[in-house]
Structure formats: C-alpha cells, structure tokens
Design a protein around this motif. Sequence first.
Motif, PDB file in Angstrom:
ATOM      1  N   GLN A 100       0.835  -1.204   0.000  1.00  0.00           N
ATOM      2  CA  GLN A 100       0.000   0.000   0.000  1.00  0.00           C
ATOM      3  C   GLN A 100       0.873   1.258   0.000  1.00  0.00           C
ATOM      4  O   GLN A 100       0.586   2.224  -0.727  1.00  0.00           O
ATOM      5  CB  GLN A 100      -0.916   0.003   1.228  1.00  0.00           C
ATOM      6  N   MET A 101       1.926   1.253   0.795  1.00  0.00           N
ATOM      7  CA  MET A 101       2.801   2.413   0.864  1.00  0.00           C
ATOM      8  C   MET A 101       3.545   2.628  -0.452  1.00  0.00           C
ATOM      9  O   MET A 101       3.760   3.762  -0.883  1.00  0.00           O
ATOM     10  CB  MET A 101       3.799   2.255   2.011  1.00  0.00           C
ATOM     11  N   MET A 102       3.938   1.538  -1.108  1.00  0.00           N
ATOM     12  CA  MET A 102       4.638   1.648  -2.382  1.00  0.00           C
ATOM     13  C   MET A 102       3.742   2.311  -3.429  1.00  0.00           C
ATOM     14  O   MET A 102       4.203   3.147  -4.214  1.00  0.00           O
ATOM     15  CB  MET A 102       5.081   0.260  -2.842  1.00  0.00           C
ATOM     16  N   LYS A 103       2.479   1.926  -3.442  1.00  0.00           N
ATOM     17  CA  LYS A 103       1.559   2.505  -4.409  1.00  0.00           C
ATOM     18  C   LYS A 103       1.379   4.004  -4.183  1.00  0.00           C
ATOM     19  O   LYS A 103       1.189   4.776  -5.134  1.00  0.00           O
ATOM     20  CB  LYS A 103       0.197   1.787  -4.310  1.00  0.00           C
ATOM     21  N   ARG A 104       1.444   4.427  -2.924  1.00  0.00           N
ATOM     22  CA  ARG A 104       1.213   5.832  -2.582  1.00  0.00           C
ATOM     23  C   ARG A 104       2.495   6.639  -2.478  1.00  0.00           C
ATOM     24  O   ARG A 104       2.459   7.818  -2.134  1.00  0.00           O
ATOM     25  CB  ARG A 104       0.446   5.915  -1.254  1.00  0.00           C
ATOM     26  N   SER A 105       3.619   6.005  -2.760  1.00  0.00           N
ATOM     27  CA  SER A 105       4.897   6.700  -2.633  1.00  0.00           C
ATOM     28  C   SER A 105       5.004   7.826  -3.652  1.00  0.00           C
ATOM     29  O   SER A 105       4.635   7.671  -4.819  1.00  0.00           O
ATOM     30  CB  SER A 105       6.042   5.707  -2.832  1.00  0.00           C
ATOM     31  N   LYS A 106       5.549   8.938  -3.218  1.00  0.00           N
ATOM     32  CA  LYS A 106       5.750  10.106  -4.085  1.00  0.00           C
ATOM     33  C   LYS A 106       7.189  10.228  -4.564  1.00  0.00           C
ATOM     34  O   LYS A 106       7.529  11.174  -5.264  1.00  0.00           O
ATOM     35  CB  LYS A 106       5.363  11.389  -3.334  1.00  0.00           C
ATOM     36  N   THR A 107       8.025   9.265  -4.176  1.00  0.00           N
ATOM     37  CA  THR A 107       9.428   9.361  -4.577  1.00  0.00           C
ATOM     38  C   THR A 107       9.556   9.244  -6.088  1.00  0.00           C
ATOM     39  O   THR A 107       8.820   8.497  -6.742  1.00  0.00           O
ATOM     40  CB  THR A 107      10.275   8.269  -3.906  1.00  0.00           C
ATOM     41  N   GLU A 108      10.483  10.023  -6.635  1.00  0.00           N
ATOM     42  CA  GLU A 108      10.718  10.014  -8.074  1.00  0.00           C
ATOM     43  C   GLU A 108      11.936   9.183  -8.455  1.00  0.00           C
ATOM     44  O   GLU A 108      12.377   9.210  -9.597  1.00  0.00           O
ATOM     45  CB  GLU A 108      10.890  11.448  -8.574  1.00  0.00           C
ATOM     46  N   LEU A 109      12.453   8.411  -7.515  1.00  0.00           N
ATOM     47  CA  LEU A 109      13.582   7.540  -7.815  1.00  0.00           C
ATOM     48  C   LEU A 109      13.173   6.467  -8.821  1.00  0.00           C
ATOM     49  O   LEU A 109      12.073   5.917  -8.732  1.00  0.00           O
ATOM     50  CB  LEU A 109      14.072   6.858  -6.537  1.00  0.00           C
ATOM     51  N   PRO A 110      14.035   6.144  -9.786  1.00  0.00           N
ATOM     52  CA  PRO A 110      13.751   5.000 -10.657  1.00  0.00           C
ATOM     53  C   PRO A 110      13.590   3.725  -9.824  1.00  0.00           C
ATOM     54  O   PRO A 110      14.206   3.587  -8.756  1.00  0.00           O
ATOM     55  CB  PRO A 110      14.991   4.922 -11.558  1.00  0.00           C
ATOM     56  N   VAL A 111      12.774   2.807 -10.313  1.00  0.00           N
ATOM     57  CA  VAL A 111      12.465   1.604  -9.539  1.00  0.00           C
ATOM     58  C   VAL A 111      13.728   0.816  -9.212  1.00  0.00           C
ATOM     59  O   VAL A 111      13.889   0.320  -8.089  1.00  0.00           O
ATOM     60  CB  VAL A 111      11.461   0.720 -10.309  1.00  0.00           C
ATOM     61  N   GLY A 112      14.644   0.696 -10.168  1.00  0.00           N
ATOM     62  CA  GLY A 112      15.855  -0.061  -9.925  1.00  0.00           C
ATOM     63  C   GLY A 112      16.707   0.548  -8.818  1.00  0.00           C
ATOM     64  O   GLY A 112      17.210  -0.158  -7.942  1.00  0.00           O
ATOM     65  N   VAL A 113      16.857   1.859  -8.839  1.00  0.00           N
ATOM     66  CA  VAL A 113      17.651   2.551  -7.821  1.00  0.00           C
ATOM     67  C   VAL A 113      16.963   2.456  -6.458  1.00  0.00           C
ATOM     68  O   VAL A 113      17.618   2.223  -5.433  1.00  0.00           O
ATOM     69  CB  VAL A 113      17.868   4.024  -8.220  1.00  0.00           C
ATOM     70  N   LEU A 114      15.636   2.601  -6.449  1.00  0.00           N
ATOM     71  CA  LEU A 114      14.892   2.463  -5.198  1.00  0.00           C
ATOM     72  C   LEU A 114      15.063   1.069  -4.606  1.00  0.00           C
ATOM     73  O   LEU A 114      15.304   0.910  -3.399  1.00  0.00           O
ATOM     74  CB  LEU A 114      13.414   2.759  -5.452  1.00  0.00           C
ATOM     75  N   THR A 115      14.936   0.042  -5.452  1.00  0.00           N
ATOM     76  CA  THR A 115      15.100  -1.332  -4.981  1.00  0.00           C
ATOM     77  C   THR A 115      16.503  -1.555  -4.437  1.00  0.00           C
ATOM     78  O   THR A 115      16.676  -2.167  -3.375  1.00  0.00           O
ATOM     79  CB  THR A 115      14.821  -2.312  -6.131  1.00  0.00           C
TER      80      THR A 115
END
Length: 300
Positions: free
Chosen positions: A168-183
């Motif tokens: 749920q938090m991932m869906k609502r995240s406002k971070t603009e980091l690319p998914v790979g970098v976030l992971t």
Amino acid sequence: MHLDRRSLVLLVILTLAWGINWPIMKLGVAHFPAMGFRLLCMAGGVLALGLALRLRGESLRMPPGQWPSVIKLAIPNMVIWHLLAICAVKMLSSGRAAILGYTMPIWAVVWGLVLFRERIGAAAWAGIACALAGTVLLLSGEIAALAGSPGGTLLMLGAAAGWGYGTQMMKRSKTELPVGVLTFWMLVVTLPFLLLGTLLFERGWRLPNAVEWSAIAYNAVVVFAFCHLVWFMLARRLPPVVSGLSMMFIPVVGVFSGMWMLGEQPHWQDYTAIVLMFAALASVLLAPLLRRWRDGPRAA
C-alpha cells in the motif's frame, strides 16, 4: 486498471521464479543459520543488481531528501518481510511458509480498508474470496503441523502483514527515484538489520556447502536482482489488489515445486486450491479486460 501484455508476462515469470524459491530456501536453511543465509543472499543481490543497473547506464546516486522515503518503504517491504519470513521458513515446511506468506494480498486489502478507506469492486471481492478459500484449503491438511509450530506461523503472518502494508505504501509513494535505484537502496537499508540479527541470535557459522551456495546464488541473482525489481515496478504501476492477487498463485507453485523437489505428495485440497487461485486471478486480471472488450463496440 491497466495490465498490458508486458506486465502480464512479467507477472507469470515472477510467479514461477518466486514460487520455486520456497523449496530452494528450505534447502538453503536446512543446516545453515537462517538470517545468515538471507544476509549472504541479499549481499549478493545488491552486487548483482548494482552491476546490472550500472551496465544499463543508471546512476545509483541518491538525490537530496530521498532517504526518509527510502527508509519508510524499506522497513515494511524489506526489513520486516525478510527478517520474519526467513526465520519462519526454518520452522515450517516450504509449502506452508509460502501459503502463509502469500496471505499478503488479504493484508493489503485490510490495510487499504482500515487506513486508506479504499473502495473495492465486486470482482476484486470475488477474487479475494476465492484466494482466501484456496489458502484455507491449502492450510486445511496442515492444521496439526501449524499448531505444533506457532512461532513459525506467527512470524510468517507478521511478515505477510508487513509486506501488505508496504505494498500500500509503495503505491502511494511520491518518490521520483527509478524503480531499480529504489530497490537497490532498500536492499542496502535492510543489510544492517540482517547483520545485527545474525550476530545477536545465530551461532554455528561455517562456509556454505555446494547446495547452500546454489541456493544463495539463485536468491542473489533471480530473487533479489530480478524478482524484487519487477515486483516493485508492478506494485507502483498496478492497484495493490491487482498486484497482490496476482501473487496469490505463488504459494501454489511453492507447494507443487516443494512436492517435486522435496518428495511431498499432493492431496485433493491442492488441486481444488489451484482452481480457486485461477478464479481469483481471472476475477482481477481477465474480468476488466473482458468488460473493456465488451464495452468497446458500444463506445465506438
């Protein structure tokens, strides 16, 4: 709701790769410290994912002000899930652990209703009901064993609840980091927690044997460098109910791959659960596509 062909193919690959990993993890932790095993897997995954991202030309630099968001997402999605789940796998069979772990979509729906006042359509409710019925069926033959392992059961349910909240938090995240970098950085955040848990609670460290090294390599490359990357990409693009229910077929793969790899025998509950899981997936993935196809000529 939008599920294109690429997302569907990724969901299928993800389901197979993650499902097969449950008996692989069981083999890996059978005679090796559980958190230590996960620590080695994740460390290898960080290296593999970092190398893959660099080869793609992506920068791993963390922009200013992004650390709070990364840590907030890493705690439920990574720290709680991995710490509790790997300890539970040590106590439970791979099939039971997979079944309990992938009650996650039910927890995601509960968090959505309680914390975010989400409204869920009839098709999604039908899918949840089918998935829950399938989970109960898979558990029905294991009640005695679960009662004998209350610690493992509670740990895995806690891991699933944490992951559901993280979805749920991932869906609502406002971070603009690319998914790979976030992971990548969420994995890095989790490493110190695994190291601390290993130092405080585990003994009997040694070099892994050939089977354990194979399990570590599979987890590092396939699970951490590929599955996590795909999962968080889909979790940000699809509604939590869709991405969550799509994962409900993973315990079925886990149960049957465990039967194949560990010599267990299927029961009628297993076959009935597969039908229910397919119904759950169809209600979420196929029903909207059929409705869109049906309404298309009218709109034209």
